[in-house]
Design a protein around this motif. Structure first.
Motif, PDB file in Angstrom:
ATOM      1  N   GLY A 189      21.272  17.933  13.346  1.00 27.25           N
ATOM      2  CA  GLY A 189      21.257  16.434  13.207  1.00 27.25           C
ATOM      3  C   GLY A 189      20.582  15.329  13.301  1.00 27.25           C
ATOM      4  O   GLY A 189      20.510  14.307  13.949  1.00 27.25           O
ATOM      5  N   LEU A 190      19.357  15.976  12.795  1.00 28.70           N
ATOM      6  CA  LEU A 190      18.202  14.855  12.896  1.00 28.70           C
ATOM      7  C   LEU A 190      18.566  14.420  11.753  1.00 28.70           C
ATOM      8  O   LEU A 190      19.109  14.399  10.445  1.00 28.70           O
ATOM      9  CB  LEU A 190      16.975  15.390  12.320  1.00 28.70           C
ATOM     10  N   PRO A 191      17.998  12.608  12.409  1.00 29.55           N
ATOM     11  CA  PRO A 191      18.478  11.520  11.092  1.00 29.55           C
ATOM     12  C   PRO A 191      17.067  11.604  10.527  1.00 29.55           C
ATOM     13  O   PRO A 191      15.635  11.851  10.309  1.00 29.55           O
ATOM     14  CB  PRO A 191      18.140  10.502  12.156  1.00 29.55           C
ATOM     15  N   LEU A 192      17.409  10.854   9.006  1.00 30.56           N
ATOM     16  CA  LEU A 192      16.940  11.131   7.974  1.00 30.56           C
ATOM     17  C   LEU A 192      16.231   9.809   7.190  1.00 30.56           C
ATOM     18  O   LEU A 192      17.330   9.067   7.381  1.00 30.56           O
ATOM     19  CB  LEU A 192      17.127  11.799   6.607  1.00 30.56           C
ATOM     20  N   GLN A 193      14.892   9.700   7.037  1.00 25.85           N
ATOM     21  CA  GLN A 193      14.829   8.585   6.844  1.00 25.85           C
ATOM     22  C   GLN A 193      13.437   8.458   5.573  1.00 25.85           C
ATOM     23  O   GLN A 193      12.341   9.036   5.411  1.00 25.85           O
ATOM     24  CB  GLN A 193      14.121   8.322   7.798  1.00 25.85           C
ATOM     25  N   THR A 194      13.739   7.808   4.708  1.00 26.65           N
ATOM     26  CA  THR A 194      12.945   7.364   3.474  1.00 26.65           C
ATOM     27  C   THR A 194      12.917   5.814   3.774  1.00 26.65           C
ATOM     28  O   THR A 194      13.321   5.562   3.984  1.00 26.65           O
ATOM     29  CB  THR A 194      13.428   7.499   2.346  1.00 26.65           C
ATOM     30  N   TYR A 195      11.567   5.391   3.052  1.00 25.84           N
ATOM     31  CA  TYR A 195      10.870   4.071   2.807  1.00 25.84           C
ATOM     32  C   TYR A 195      11.042   3.487   1.301  1.00 25.84           C
ATOM     33  O   TYR A 195      10.737   2.217   1.608  1.00 25.84           O
ATOM     34  CB  TYR A 195       9.154   3.894   3.410  1.00 25.84           C
ATOM     35  N   GLY A 196      11.960   4.447   0.478  1.00 27.56           N
ATOM     36  CA  GLY A 196      12.050   3.975  -0.350  1.00 27.56           C
ATOM     37  C   GLY A 196      10.785   4.196  -1.626  1.00 27.56           C
ATOM     38  O   GLY A 196       9.931   4.884  -1.521  1.00 27.56           O
ATOM     39  N   GLY A 197      11.375   2.731  -2.448  1.00 26.67           N
ATOM     40  CA  GLY A 197      10.012   2.113  -3.648  1.00 26.67           C
ATOM     41  C   GLY A 197       8.616   2.092  -2.787  1.00 26.67           C
ATOM     42  O   GLY A 197       9.250   1.227  -1.607  1.00 26.67           O
ATOM     43  N   MET A 198       7.984   2.080  -3.284  1.00 29.91           N
ATOM     44  CA  MET A 198       6.521   2.028  -2.214  1.00 29.91           C
ATOM     45  C   MET A 198       5.323   1.294  -3.573  1.00 29.91           C
ATOM     46  O   MET A 198       4.785   1.810  -4.714  1.00 29.91           O
ATOM     47  CB  MET A 198       5.809   3.262  -1.275  1.00 29.91           C
ATOM     48  N   PRO A 199       4.741  -0.095  -2.822  1.00 34.84           N
ATOM     49  CA  PRO A 199       4.233  -0.159  -4.147  1.00 34.84           C
ATOM     50  C   PRO A 199       2.892   0.373  -3.950  1.00 34.84           C
ATOM     51  O   PRO A 199       2.725   1.189  -2.445  1.00 34.84           O
ATOM     52  CB  PRO A 199       3.924  -1.466  -3.583  1.00 34.84           C
ATOM     53  N   ALA A 200       1.543   0.153  -5.017  1.00 33.18           N
ATOM     54  CA  ALA A 200       0.114   0.915  -4.420  1.00 33.18           C
ATOM     55  C   ALA A 200      -0.385   0.318  -3.083  1.00 33.18           C
ATOM     56  O   ALA A 200      -0.051  -1.144  -3.451  1.00 33.18           O
ATOM     57  CB  ALA A 200      -0.314   0.579  -5.804  1.00 33.18           C
ATOM     58  N   GLY A 201      -1.170   0.967  -2.204  1.00 34.33           N
ATOM     59  CA  GLY A 201      -1.976   0.236  -1.458  1.00 34.33           C
ATOM     60  C   GLY A 201      -0.690   0.606  -0.201  1.00 34.33           C
ATOM     61  O   GLY A 201      -1.899   0.233   0.712  1.00 34.33           O
ATOM     62  N   ASP A 202       0.252   0.426  -0.112  1.00 32.65           N
ATOM     63  CA  ASP A 202       1.738   1.165   1.185  1.00 32.65           C
ATOM     64  C   ASP A 202       0.757   2.187   1.129  1.00 32.65           C
ATOM     65  O   ASP A 202       0.166   3.209   1.111  1.00 32.65           O
ATOM     66  CB  ASP A 202       2.361   0.348   0.984  1.00 32.65           C
ATOM     67  N   ALA A 203       1.266   2.975   2.316  1.00 28.73           N
ATOM     68  CA  ALA A 203       1.333   4.480   2.636  1.00 28.73           C
ATOM     69  C   ALA A 203       2.484   4.343   4.066  1.00 28.73           C
ATOM     70  O   ALA A 203       2.293   3.624   4.882  1.00 28.73           O
ATOM     71  CB  ALA A 203      -0.740   4.185   3.223  1.00 28.73           C
ATOM     72  N   THR A 204       2.160   6.005   4.347  1.00 26.99           N
ATOM     73  CA  THR A 204       3.504   6.269   5.219  1.00 26.99           C
ATOM     74  C   THR A 204       2.031   7.374   5.927  1.00 26.99           C
ATOM     75  O   THR A 204       1.385   7.722   5.362  1.00 26.99           O
ATOM     76  CB  THR A 204       4.408   7.058   4.588  1.00 26.99           C
ATOM     77  N   PHE A 205       2.239   7.268   7.223  1.00 26.51           N
ATOM     78  CA  PHE A 205       1.255   8.483   8.209  1.00 26.51           C
ATOM     79  C   PHE A 205       2.128   9.463   8.591  1.00 26.51           C
ATOM     80  O   PHE A 205       3.373   9.276   9.229  1.00 26.51           O
ATOM     81  CB  PHE A 205       0.483   7.558   8.747  1.00 26.51           C
ATOM     82  N   HIS A 206       2.105  10.164   8.502  1.00 29.89           N
ATOM     83  CA  HIS A 206       3.219  10.947   9.829  1.00 29.89           C
ATOM     84  C   HIS A 206       2.245  12.355  10.200  1.00 29.89           C
ATOM     85  O   HIS A 206       1.158  13.239   9.587  1.00 29.89           O
ATOM     86  CB  HIS A 206       3.973  12.726   8.402  1.00 29.89           C
ATOM     87  N   ALA A 207       3.076  12.821  11.183  1.00 34.93           N
ATOM     88  CA  ALA A 207       2.594  13.974  12.236  1.00 34.93           C
ATOM     89  C   ALA A 207       2.058  16.077  11.266  1.00 34.93           C
ATOM     90  O   ALA A 207       2.531  15.870  10.779  1.00 34.93           O
ATOM     91  CB  ALA A 207       2.927  14.220  13.222  1.00 34.93           C
TER      92      ALA A 207
END
Length: 276
Positions: A189-207
């Protein structure tokens, strides 16, 4: 090697308490505006040229397996071009990585361009760290689009909290790993998350152990993304536990033997910045 006239990315971006809390709790975080549009636009041609050097003629999309259809992968581009090196070695990025990990310093593991072509398939569920012969879980990847990513493509989807599970035994990025992780995510039952569309220069970080995937590209333009991976300064190389880790020990930790501190010439300390 070419040079670039743009200002170096040594000015810092504040690491918010919200991003730190998200990363520690969820295993991922979104940091908007890591680079300006102008900054990304100035470095993008150099990254694209270096990626072309690494992969001058990818095989036709229809001939590839699931992993091959997900993206064209071009690695360690910093070693090909001074401008790309300036981007990868940016203190701005490394400081964010260290802050999110909660460590005083980080070293470079490697960079990679991940260009999902027009008609490219989904990226299966997987964990990154299964590939990495390191004795620490203090590892982090920055995923930054070089072009605006529309909602139809979107950014990655993460299984929040999955970084606490450690190695779940999904040893590759394939249909098999996708099925294994999908079953686990459902069962737990792990919750799923996306940050959707993203402009150039934004970033996600993940372990490194965070489970993640990405959608296909149904648009008429390539999804151009650049990633940089760091690990905590002081980490040691470990004896490879699979063929992937044998490859990584040779390629990304070259010159470092199992048991030694991973501080070889391909793994510079990027925060605090190296003394020049």
């Amino acid at each position: 090697m070419k040079s670039i006239s743009s200002a170096p990315l040594d000015s810092l971006v504040a690491t918010t308490a919200t991003a730190v809390d998200e990363f520690r709790e969820l295993g991922h975080a979104h940091v908007p505006g890591v680079c300006s549009r102008d900054e990304v636009a100035s470095y993008r041609p150099f990254i694209s040229d270096a990626a072309q050097q690494r992969n001058p003629e990818p095989p036709p999309l229809e001939t590839r397996d699931t992993y091959g259809k997900a993206f064209v992968q071009s690695t360690n581009l910093w070693r090909l071009d001074d401008a790309v090196k300036a981007f990868v070695w940016a203190p701005r990025f490394a400081r964010l990585a260290a802050d999110l990990l909660g460590v005083p310093g980080v070293r470079l593991y490697h960079d990679q361009a991940l260009f999902k072509e027009v008609g490219g398939g989904p990226t299966p569920w997987h964990q990154d760290q299964v590939y990495w012969p390191l004795d620490t879980d203090r590892t982090i990847t920055m995923w930054m689009p070089l072009v605006d990513v529309p909602d139809e493509v979107g950014s990655m989807t993460f299984a929040s909290g999955s970084h606490r599970l450690g190695d779940i035994g999904a040893f590759d990025i394939s249909d098999a790993s996708d099925a294994t992780v999908e079953d686990l995510v459902t069962a737990r039952g792990l919750p799923l998350q996306t940050y959707g569309g993203m402009p150039a220069g934004d970033a996600t970080f993940h372990a490194g152990w965070t489970l993640h995937r990405a959608d296909a590209n149904p648009t008429t333009t390539n999804r151009e993304v650049f990633t940089v991976i760091w690990y905590a300064d002081g980490a040691r190389a470990t004896e490879p536990r699979n063929l992937y880790q044998q490859w990584d020990l040779h390629m990304w930790l070259k010159g470092t033997a199992p048991g030694e501190i991973a501080d070889g010439p391909r793994n510079p300390r990027l925060w605090p910045p190296p003394v020049t």
